[in-house]
Design an enzyme around this catalytic site. Structure first.
Site, PDB file in Angstrom:
ATOM      1  N   GLY A 196      50.095  37.354  38.339  1.00 19.74           N
ATOM      2  CA  GLY A 196      50.293  35.825  38.322  1.00 19.74           C
ATOM      3  C   GLY A 196      51.319  35.023  39.048  1.00 19.74           C
ATOM      4  O   GLY A 196      51.719  33.805  39.113  1.00 19.74           O
ATOM      5  N   CYS A 255      23.897  20.743  46.781  1.00 19.28           N
ATOM      6  CA  CYS A 255      23.630  19.458  45.991  1.00 19.28           C
ATOM      7  C   CYS A 255      24.219  19.204  44.805  1.00 19.28           C
ATOM      8  O   CYS A 255      23.777  19.411  43.562  1.00 19.28           O
ATOM      9  CB  CYS A 255      21.889  19.492  45.633  1.00 19.28           C
ATOM     10  SG  CYS A 255      20.968  19.770  47.337  1.00 19.28           S
ATOM     11  N   GLU A 281      50.876  43.684  37.907  1.00 20.70           N
ATOM     12  CA  GLU A 281      49.461  43.612  38.431  1.00 20.70           C
ATOM     13  C   GLU A 281      49.140  42.253  39.332  1.00 20.70           C
ATOM     14  O   GLU A 281      48.261  41.487  38.821  1.00 20.70           O
ATOM     15  CB  GLU A 281      48.334  43.381  37.156  1.00 20.70           C
ATOM     16  CG  GLU A 281      48.428  44.467  36.190  1.00 20.70           C
ATOM     17  CD  GLU A 281      48.060  44.060  34.892  1.00 20.70           C
ATOM     18  OE1 GLU A 281      47.720  42.882  34.640  1.00 20.70           O
ATOM     19  OE2 GLU A 281      47.817  45.204  34.063  1.00 20.70           O
TER      20      GLU A 281
HETATM   21  C1  PLP Z   1      43.821  38.011  36.619  1.00 13.52           C
HETATM   22  C2  PLP Z   1      44.812  39.009  36.223  1.00 13.52           C
HETATM   23  C3  PLP Z   1      45.837  39.327  37.266  1.00 13.52           C
HETATM   24  C4  PLP Z   1      46.096  39.077  38.455  1.00 13.52           C
HETATM   25  O1  PLP Z   1      46.480  37.454  38.463  1.00 13.52           O
HETATM   26  P1  PLP Z   1      46.977  36.909  39.762  1.00 13.52           P
HETATM   27  O2  PLP Z   1      47.358  35.610  39.406  1.00 13.52           O
HETATM   28  O3  PLP Z   1      45.972  36.939  40.808  1.00 13.52           O
HETATM   29  O4  PLP Z   1      48.051  37.765  40.222  1.00 13.52           O
HETATM   30  C5  PLP Z   1      46.460  40.343  36.527  1.00 13.52           C
HETATM   31  N1  PLP Z   1      46.351  40.935  35.083  1.00 13.52           N
HETATM   32  C6  PLP Z   1      45.433  40.380  34.463  1.00 13.52           C
HETATM   33  C7  PLP Z   1      45.203  41.073  33.019  1.00 13.52           C
HETATM   34  C8  PLP Z   1      44.614  39.439  34.925  1.00 13.52           C
HETATM   35  O5  PLP Z   1      43.519  38.925  34.049  1.00 13.52           O
END
Ligand code: PLP
Length: 400
Positions: free
Chosen positions: A224, A327, A258
């Protein structure tokens, strides 16, 4: 980066990724957690090209996957199963079965019903499934509503009370091994407070589980981290890490982070050529050869992407909509954008296209997806061919 040369060599529309930039972001974030047990698990959905996934794997990254297809990509790219996580709100039985058989690090469970399915399938396989529960801390992440995931209004995760019940159930099951706890409250987060508040809530949960003898190993903080598309001031990796470390003080946990967008967004460029200029009344349009089927973010989120025109004379500008050939009136890259005067065949560089770009693409209007090129140490390599008509219809060949 010599965009003109790349566009000549590989044609347009074209995605170009700077792998060295991705390495820098990876190292910067890893460094922020220095001295703590941590795994960066690259969120494959941000940019799932095998060469990109392998690039992160080579740096030591794990993978956060949201479909079994992504799990397969991660394993194929050489990421070891013990660094692969499987998340997502709607996993099918087949996906759960394959994830257990692949012996990945853990499955992030997103509902009580799903926990029962995982238990049942693990039993049938005579196996034990490592799991983590995705907690929805009900915190407003202050981002675009489409990419907010940490509110009870959103479909993701479970509330604290349900999570606690699920851990007790897992602890008492012979087919489940609760090893982690997870939250991911949204994407493109530019404020640290919601992340910190969530981490505090989830860390408290870890402590209360410890008190009933449920000892977790992994504290999975999701992804995130926001990036700068325009002028946004976003979270610094060091401050982020400090906030997390503050929240889990006194706990012996391996941090799993992540990141997706943070690692890839600003490493990517989408190259497109001017086809025509046109004017409807007072409204001026620049029609280009790329479209929403290549890069959906402006259409889907009204997202801003900086557009650079590769022209010599930038002194004269016009306010235009940059649009594609699809389109749909929603097929645009920018509206009322001040662009230097351009003519047919001029090249436009759409910035920050490395995350949620190619992967959100489609064959809408029977348009083949763009080619993808990676640049590393000054050398460019084609990492996915341009889709041709035959590729698009390949699965419909036996038509009636
Ligand atoms: C999409 C997602 C991420 C990565 O999100 P980013 O905003 O691209 O860093 C990490 N963990 C989970 C569970 C996700 O669904």
């Amino acid at each position: 980066m010599n965009f003109k040369q790349l566009a000549t060599k590989y044609k347009t529309p074209l995605y170009v990724y700077n792998l060295d930039y991705m390495s820098e972001r990876y190292k910067e974030l890893k460094e922020a957690f220095k001295g703590r047990k941590s795994i960066l698990a690259y969120a494959v959905k941000a940019n799932s090209n095998l060469s990109v996934v392998k690039h992160f794997g080579d740096l030591g990254s794990g993978a956060d996957c949201v479909s079994i297809g992504e799990v397969r990509r991660a394993l194929l790219a050489g990421i070891p199963p013990y660094k692969v996580i499987f998340s997502g709100v709607g996993k099918s039985d087949d996906e759960i079965r394959e994830a257990i058989l692949s012996d990945i690090l853990y499955i992030n469970v997103e509902s009580e019903a799903e926990l029962f399915r995982v238990e049942q399938i693990a039993k049938e396989l005579g196996s034990v499934s490592r799991i983590s529960v995705r907690v929805n801390p009900n915190i407003d992440p202050k981002t675009h509503p489409y990419i907010s995931t940490g509110l009870h209004d959103n479909k993701f995760g479970v509330d604290i009370d349900s999570a606690k019940r699920m851990y007790v159930l897992a602890k008492n099951s012979t087919a489940l091994d609760p090893v982690g706890i997870h939250f991911h409250i949204g994407s493109q987060l530019t404020h640290l407070e919601p992340i910190y508040e969530s981490a505090v809530i989830v860390a408290d949960m870890v402590r209360s589980l410890l008190a009933i003898d449920i000892e977790l190993k992994f504290f999975d903080i999701g992804g995130g981290l926001g990036v700068t598309y325009d002028k946004e001031v976003t979270i610094k990796p060091y401050d982020y890490a400090q906030a997390i470390l503050g929240a889990i003080k006194g706990l012996d946990l391996t941090i799993i982070c992540e990141p997706g967008r943070f690692l890839t967004a600003n490493a990517g460029y989408f190259l497109t050529k001017v086809l025509y200029e046109k004017q409807n009344g007072d409204k001026k349009f620049v029609v280009v050869d790329g479209a929403m089927n290549d890069l959906l973010r402006p259409s889907l989120y009204n997202a801003y992407h900086k557009i650079e025109a590769l022209v010599e004379d930038k002194s004269k500008t016009k306010v235009v909509d940059v649009v594609g050939p699809v389109c749909e009136s929603g097929d645009f890259f920018a509206k009322n954008y001040e662009l230097p005067e351009v003519k047919r065949n001029d090249l436009l560089i759409i910035h920050s296209a490395g995350a949620y770009g190619f992967g959100m693409g489609s064959n809408y209007n029977t348009r083949g997806r763009s080619a993808e090129v990676a640049v590393k140490g000054g050398e460019d390599r084609l990492i996915r061919e341009r889709e041709e008509f035959e590729d698009i219809i390949a699965l419909e060949k036996e038509f009636i």
